[in-house]
Scaffold this active site. Structure first.
Site, short mmCIF file in Angstrom:
data_model
loop_
_atom_site.label_atom_id
_atom_site.label_comp_id
_atom_site.label_asym_id
_atom_site.label_seq_id
_atom_site.Cartn_x
_atom_site.Cartn_y
_atom_site.Cartn_z
N GLU A 68 40.05 39.86 25.25
CA GLU A 68 39.22 38.84 24.63
C GLU A 68 37.73 39.05 24.85
O GLU A 68 37.31 39.87 25.67
CB GLU A 68 39.64 37.45 25.11
N CYS A 78 36.76 33.43 31.47
CA CYS A 78 37.47 34.69 31.65
C CYS A 78 38.99 34.66 31.54
O CYS A 78 39.64 34.06 32.38
CB CYS A 78 37.27 35.15 33.09
N1 SAH Z 1 35.37 41.61 37.44
C1 SAH Z 1 33.98 41.32 37.21
C2 SAH Z 1 33.71 40.76 35.84
C3 SAH Z 1 34.43 39.50 35.55
S1 SAH Z 1 33.94 38.08 35.20
C4 SAH Z 1 33.45 40.41 38.28
O1 SAH Z 1 34.22 39.98 39.13
O2 SAH Z 1 32.25 40.17 38.33
C5 SAH Z 1 32.61 37.21 35.12
C6 SAH Z 1 32.42 36.13 36.19
O3 SAH Z 1 33.21 34.96 35.98
C7 SAH Z 1 32.71 36.61 37.57
O4 SAH Z 1 31.65 36.22 38.40
C8 SAH Z 1 33.98 35.86 37.92
O5 SAH Z 1 34.14 35.76 39.29
C9 SAH Z 1 33.74 34.55 37.22
N2 SAH Z 1 34.93 33.73 36.98
C10 SAH Z 1 36.19 34.10 36.77
N3 SAH Z 1 36.97 33.04 36.58
C11 SAH Z 1 36.18 31.96 36.65
C12 SAH Z 1 36.40 30.57 36.54
N4 SAH Z 1 37.61 30.09 36.32
N5 SAH Z 1 35.33 29.76 36.66
C13 SAH Z 1 34.10 30.25 36.90
N6 SAH Z 1 33.83 31.53 37.02
C14 SAH Z 1 34.86 32.39 36.91
#
Ligand code: SAH
Length: 346
Positions: free
Chosen positions: A88, A334
């Site tokens: 996505e 995400c």
């Molecule tokens: N794997 C990478 C890229 C992914 S995502 C990383 O960890 O940075 C982008 C951001 O969204 C990351 O900071 C991740 O920790 C955050 N994220 C994931 N799920 C989330 C959620 N449910 N609420 C808020 N932030 C979230």
């Protein structure tokens, strides 16, 4: 099957010659695929040549599976890859342009406790061309072309851990910023990582102009280990050492993502600990009230408390913002929409 978007223009010239075509055909082919077209849709190359190409390359690396437009204009895309897997992306519009969030893997193996992308584990890496295809698809879908781009900024914040797919991601940067392609400046690209310190150092050597974004989410190792398994491999100290190394090499300001989880990492004590960790570093903190993922049983901090946390950091001189929640009505976070689709289909 292979994907033509994995190749540079000189490499596509080689492919044309090998398939018995004139070298100049490569330019037509290249322009067609960079306009987001499937090989079969390109009108200025012959049917015979297309047939030859289609014995080696997929017609199109991604197709639209689902598209949802939120009340605030945010567009959520679910694409289907040639092998049937789905990934996505999200397009968000800002005053300065449109930012596309791209995925780098099908699933993820990092196991962060609050993230939906990692629920089914890692299925596979995306190739450089599959990451690029997301940008070209959305650019076209919004009426853009190579001169008038509708995707101006890119964040590697979709599903997947970009530094766990290092080679393909680095190749993607060179393809997406190449002058004869869509030519998106590296300065308009952010890579977000949960903190693979060794890879951060490796990337520092390349002297890229992208923005490095670190998903920190906790101010100390103990708390970080509870929500992010990667913290068992790299301590915050190790991570910060790599981040400083990256900054010293590239002089690019570092961004930290800090998802606020109610009753966990959102106290003033945490804000002060975070300040101590980051003081003196050229950085910015993005505070994101956790987007609740039902399967995960954690709740986001309310906005009032998030602003209080921000004020506490700012008082101490750390620049920060509370991220606008965009696309909350369309499973914006995400991996949420993919997880929902996979659940509904099974
Ligand atoms: N794997 C990478 C890229 C992914 S995502 C990383 O960890 O940075 C982008 C951001 O969204 C990351 O900071 C991740 O920790 C955050 N994220 C994931 N799920 C989330 C959620 N449910 N609420 C808020 N932030 C979230």
């Amino acid at each position: 099957m292979n994907n033509l978007l994995n190749y540079t223009l000189p490499e596509i010239e080689e492919i044309c010659l090998r398939l018995g075509e004139k070298k100049f055909r490569a330019k037509q082919l290249f322009e067609g695929i960079y306009q987001g077209k499937a090989i079969s849709e390109i009108s200025n190359i012959s049917k015979e040549f297309k047939e030859k190409l289609l014995t080696e390359f997929v017609d199109t690396p991604i197709k639209l599976h689902t598209k949802l437009v939120g009340k605030d204009g945010t567009i959520k895309y679910v694409y289907q890859l040639a092998d049937g897997n789905i990934i996505e992306g999200v397009l968000m519009s800002y005053s300065y342009g449109n930012t596309l969030c791209v995925s780098t893997q099908v699933g993820c193996r990092m196991g962060c406790k609050f993230c939906a992308s990692t629920l089914g584990g890692l299925i596979r890496n995306l190739s450089a061309g599959e990451i690029l295809a997301q940008v070209l698809f959305v650019n076209r879908d919004n009426g853009g072309d190579l001169k008038n781009r509708k995707v101006t900024n890119i964040v590697l914040m979709g599903s997947g851990e970009p530094l766990d797919n290092y080679d393909n991601v680095i190749k993607f940067f060179s393809l997406v910023s190449s002058e004869n392609g869509i030519n998106i400046s590296q300065r308009n690209i952010s890579l977000s990582t949960c903190g693979l310190a060794d890879k951060i150092k490796e990337m520092a050597e390349l002297n890229l102009q992208i923005t490095l974004t670190i998903s920190l989410h906790a101010p100390n190792d103990q708390m970080r280990k509870e929500i992010m398994p990667i913290a068992n491999k790299y301590s915050i100290e190790k991570l910060m050492e790599a981040v400083k190394y990256y900054f010293n090499k590239t002089k690019r300001r570092i961004v930290f993502e800090y998802s606020l989880i109610s009753g966990k990492n959102d106290t003033f004590a945490c804000a002060d600990e975070l300040f101590n960790l980051l003081k003196g570093l050229s950085c910015h903190v993005n505070l994101i009230p956790l987007n609740e993922v039902k399967e995960r049983g954690m709740q986001g901090t309310n906005r009032k408390k998030a602003y209080a946390f921000m004020a506490r950091l700012e008082k101490n001189g750390i620049s920060s913002t509370v991220r606008r929640t965009m696309g909350a009505d369309i499973e914006g976070a995400c991996g949420q929409l993919r997880a929902k689709i996979l659940k509904d289909e099974n």
